[in-house]
Scaffold this active site. Sequence first.
Site, PDB file in Angstrom:
ATOM      1  CE  LYS A 168      -1.875   3.311   2.192  1.00 44.88           C
ATOM      2  NZ  LYS A 168      -1.582   4.513   1.297  1.00 44.88           N
ATOM      3  N   GLY A 199      -4.624   3.878  -2.415  1.00 46.08           N
ATOM      4  CA  GLY A 199      -5.738   4.530  -1.784  1.00 46.08           C
ATOM      5  C   GLY A 199      -5.312   5.042  -0.527  1.00 46.08           C
ATOM      6  N   GLY A 201      -4.630   5.910   3.370  1.00 45.58           N
ATOM      7  CA  GLY A 201      -4.178   5.198   4.588  1.00 45.58           C
ATOM      8  C   GLY A 201      -5.444   4.814   5.554  1.00 45.58           C
ATOM      9  CB  VAL A 204      -5.787   1.043   1.296  1.00 45.56           C
ATOM     10  CG1 VAL A 204      -5.056  -0.191   0.894  1.00 45.56           C
ATOM     11  CG2 VAL A 204      -6.922   1.427   0.282  1.00 45.56           C
ATOM     12  CD  GLU A 243      13.083   0.954   9.537  1.00 49.76           C
ATOM     13  OE1 GLU A 243      13.502   1.899   9.839  1.00 49.76           O
ATOM     14  OE2 GLU A 243      13.153  -0.241   9.412  1.00 49.76           O
ATOM     15  CB  CYS A 277      13.240   8.735   8.325  1.00 53.96           C
ATOM     16  SG  CYS A 277      14.200   7.452   7.570  1.00 53.96           S
ATOM     17  CD  GLU A 376      10.555  12.734  11.013  1.00 55.60           C
ATOM     18  OE1 GLU A 376       9.027  12.636  11.174  1.00 55.60           O
ATOM     19  OE2 GLU A 376      11.130  12.332  10.689  1.00 55.60           O
TER      20      GLU A 376
HETATM   21  P1  NAD Z   1       2.371   9.067   7.139  1.00 54.51           P
HETATM   22  O1  NAD Z   1       2.661   8.290   8.539  1.00 54.51           O
HETATM   23  O2  NAD Z   1       1.348   9.937   6.891  1.00 54.51           O
HETATM   24  O3  NAD Z   1       2.049   7.959   5.907  1.00 54.51           O
HETATM   25  C1  NAD Z   1       2.713   6.704   5.691  1.00 54.51           C
HETATM   26  C2  NAD Z   1       1.741   5.558   4.881  1.00 54.51           C
HETATM   27  O4  NAD Z   1       0.740   5.424   6.104  1.00 54.51           O
HETATM   28  C3  NAD Z   1       0.983   6.131   3.950  1.00 54.51           C
HETATM   29  O5  NAD Z   1       1.029   5.038   2.757  1.00 54.51           O
HETATM   30  C4  NAD Z   1      -0.500   6.504   4.184  1.00 54.51           C
HETATM   31  O6  NAD Z   1      -1.369   6.469   3.346  1.00 54.51           O
HETATM   32  C5  NAD Z   1      -0.600   5.490   5.457  1.00 54.51           C
HETATM   33  N1  NAD Z   1      -1.650   5.779   6.465  1.00 54.51           N
HETATM   34  C6  NAD Z   1      -1.812   7.056   6.763  1.00 54.51           C
HETATM   35  N2  NAD Z   1      -2.970   6.876   7.892  1.00 54.51           N
HETATM   36  C7  NAD Z   1      -2.995   5.623   7.917  1.00 54.51           C
HETATM   37  C8  NAD Z   1      -3.819   4.866   9.025  1.00 54.51           C
HETATM   38  N3  NAD Z   1      -4.718   5.316   9.684  1.00 54.51           N
HETATM   39  N4  NAD Z   1      -3.700   3.334   8.982  1.00 54.51           N
HETATM   40  C9  NAD Z   1      -2.797   2.994   8.117  1.00 54.51           C
HETATM   41  N5  NAD Z   1      -2.152   3.396   7.399  1.00 54.51           N
HETATM   42  C10 NAD Z   1      -2.206   4.781   7.084  1.00 54.51           C
HETATM   43  O7  NAD Z   1       3.844   9.497   6.600  1.00 54.51           O
HETATM   44  P2  NAD Z   1       4.218  10.159   5.502  1.00 54.51           P
HETATM   45  O8  NAD Z   1       3.914  11.610   5.551  1.00 54.51           O
HETATM   46  O9  NAD Z   1       3.897   9.345   4.038  1.00 54.51           O
HETATM   47  O10 NAD Z   1       5.810  10.181   5.475  1.00 54.51           O
HETATM   48  C11 NAD Z   1       6.606  10.814   6.350  1.00 54.51           C
HETATM   49  C12 NAD Z   1       6.944  10.045   7.587  1.00 54.51           C
HETATM   50  O11 NAD Z   1       7.728   9.033   7.236  1.00 54.51           O
HETATM   51  C13 NAD Z   1       8.021  11.096   8.245  1.00 54.51           C
HETATM   52  O12 NAD Z   1       7.562  10.829   9.530  1.00 54.51           O
HETATM   53  C14 NAD Z   1       9.244  10.142   8.228  1.00 54.51           C
HETATM   54  O13 NAD Z   1      10.199  10.327   9.182  1.00 54.51           O
HETATM   55  C15 NAD Z   1       8.880   8.659   8.121  1.00 54.51           C
HETATM   56  N6  NAD Z   1       9.874   7.914   7.503  1.00 54.51           N
HETATM   57  C16 NAD Z   1      10.351   6.981   8.111  1.00 54.51           C
HETATM   58  C17 NAD Z   1      11.276   6.363   7.510  1.00 54.51           C
HETATM   59  C18 NAD Z   1      12.436   5.196   8.402  1.00 54.51           C
HETATM   60  O14 NAD Z   1      12.921   4.436   7.774  1.00 54.51           O
HETATM   61  N7  NAD Z   1      12.397   5.298   9.835  1.00 54.51           N
HETATM   62  C19 NAD Z   1      11.785   6.365   6.196  1.00 54.51           C
HETATM   63  C20 NAD Z   1      11.040   7.215   5.443  1.00 54.51           C
HETATM   64  C21 NAD Z   1      10.181   8.033   6.363  1.00 54.51           C
END
Ligand code: NAD
Length: 469
Positions: A168, A199, A201, A204, A243, A277, A376
Amino acid sequence: MTHDTYVDGAWKASHTRDRVDVINPATEERVGSVPAGAAEDVDAAVAAAHRALDDWARRDPADRARLVTRLADELERSQDELTDLVVAEVGTPRRVARWAQVGFGILDLRSAVDGARQITWEQPVGNSLVLREPAGVVGCITPWNYPLHQITAKIGAALCAGCTVVVKPSEVAPLTALALARAVHEVGFPPGVFNLVNGYGTRVGEALAAHPDVDMVSFTGSNAVGRRVLALASGTVKKVALELGGKSASVVLDDADLERAAAFTVRSCFLNAGQSCNSQTRMLVPRGLLRETEALVTRAVAAYVPGDPLDESTRIGPLVSHVQREHVLEYIRQGMGGARLVTGGPQPPAGLPRGYYVKPTVFSDVPPGLPIAQEEIFGPVLSMIPYDSQDEAVALANGTVYGIAGAVWSEDRDRALATARRLAAAQVEVNGGRFNPAVPFGGYKQSGLGREGGVYGVEEFLQLKSLQL
Ligand code: NAD
């Protein structure tokens, strides 16, 4: 009807007609769309992954590795197309996207193949045989910042381990994932081994994390959503790998090569417009060297002029979205209230009437408790923090809830290593040591659970069984 859900080895229509637009952050124009997603799409994908599991899990690991290697080869052949897609949906400058987005994506797959070769699948222990078996059907939920690399880091290891996957991707940058699925199809993986559902979060992602037939969820994203995924997965006691976010520190000791430390810290902080990240977003500097270091940092930042990501000379592009830009500008405005602005600021960069651009910004004399030193930001903002003793530097470095990465700078290698050992972070660069895809990547403290990379990443997708003989 567009067919952009990949289930059971074929392209299918989503169960919903609602769609999400994908916006190019440099032009603010629509570059595509994907389905908003439905729980029924997840049900179909999980059922296909479940059906494919038994055969895939029992295959010779060398067979699985061969297919993953062919996928890496296929991505290598379409490197230019993939680079253009990432540039269009994330805004990463092309010269950076080629290696940091697409190159790392290919490397993830090859490093998983190498890692799987090191696994001892069966091990006699006394009167027993210990088996390493795949975790099962894995739900992979990924963010937008490295839309290919974040997926390949999971699926390379999961597929080599013998798991089947339902991916996803982020709805903000889903186009590269569609290209990845086309490559999977081209390679000819058995139907159901790899599935892709697009889709939101909340539709999906939640359905996947809670699904009773998903055995493991591997999530990369924000801490807030990571906690939600953990809670949803607890309903069926799934294995969860997370992560999450970071606030990594570059610790400059008093005998460091300041020029190199400044150049490397700036490069880490502003890579992908600060949307990584493991960005080193805090620089801890001996108080007496602060002014000198600020001058070196300012000089290094001057090379990061925001510009068109398609221009091969551009080092820093726009942020991914309007929402992300507003979020980052809010932090910059807050920072102006408690810290000293060295360069950058909240005004839009000159000559860019369109696009979600933010000036690379550096604050100094940042009080360690300020939000810009603790939270962050996920944008191009560096906080320079002075310290008075080496112990204080270590305490400051460890003084956030995060622990993904860090750096130590000292001309005395033993001193640098001793300091690196004291940092509560999963990866520490010593004097600019370069990235290694074969070693564990992950988070201490609230930065996550589990590790990706090499053999360690493959182990994450295995479970142990013992046969008493
Ligand atoms: P996000 O948490 O908003 O979204 C990540 C994923 O989760 C997306 O696919 C999103 O659609 C899905 N999602 C959103 N709400 C959800 C829910 N309620 N249930 C299940 N899935 C859901 O993060 P983002 O804005 O896409 O990415 C930025 C974040 O990712 C930053 O905090 C960054 O630090 C982190 N990040 C961490 C690493 C690592 O390896 N530690 C790497 C890259 C990014």
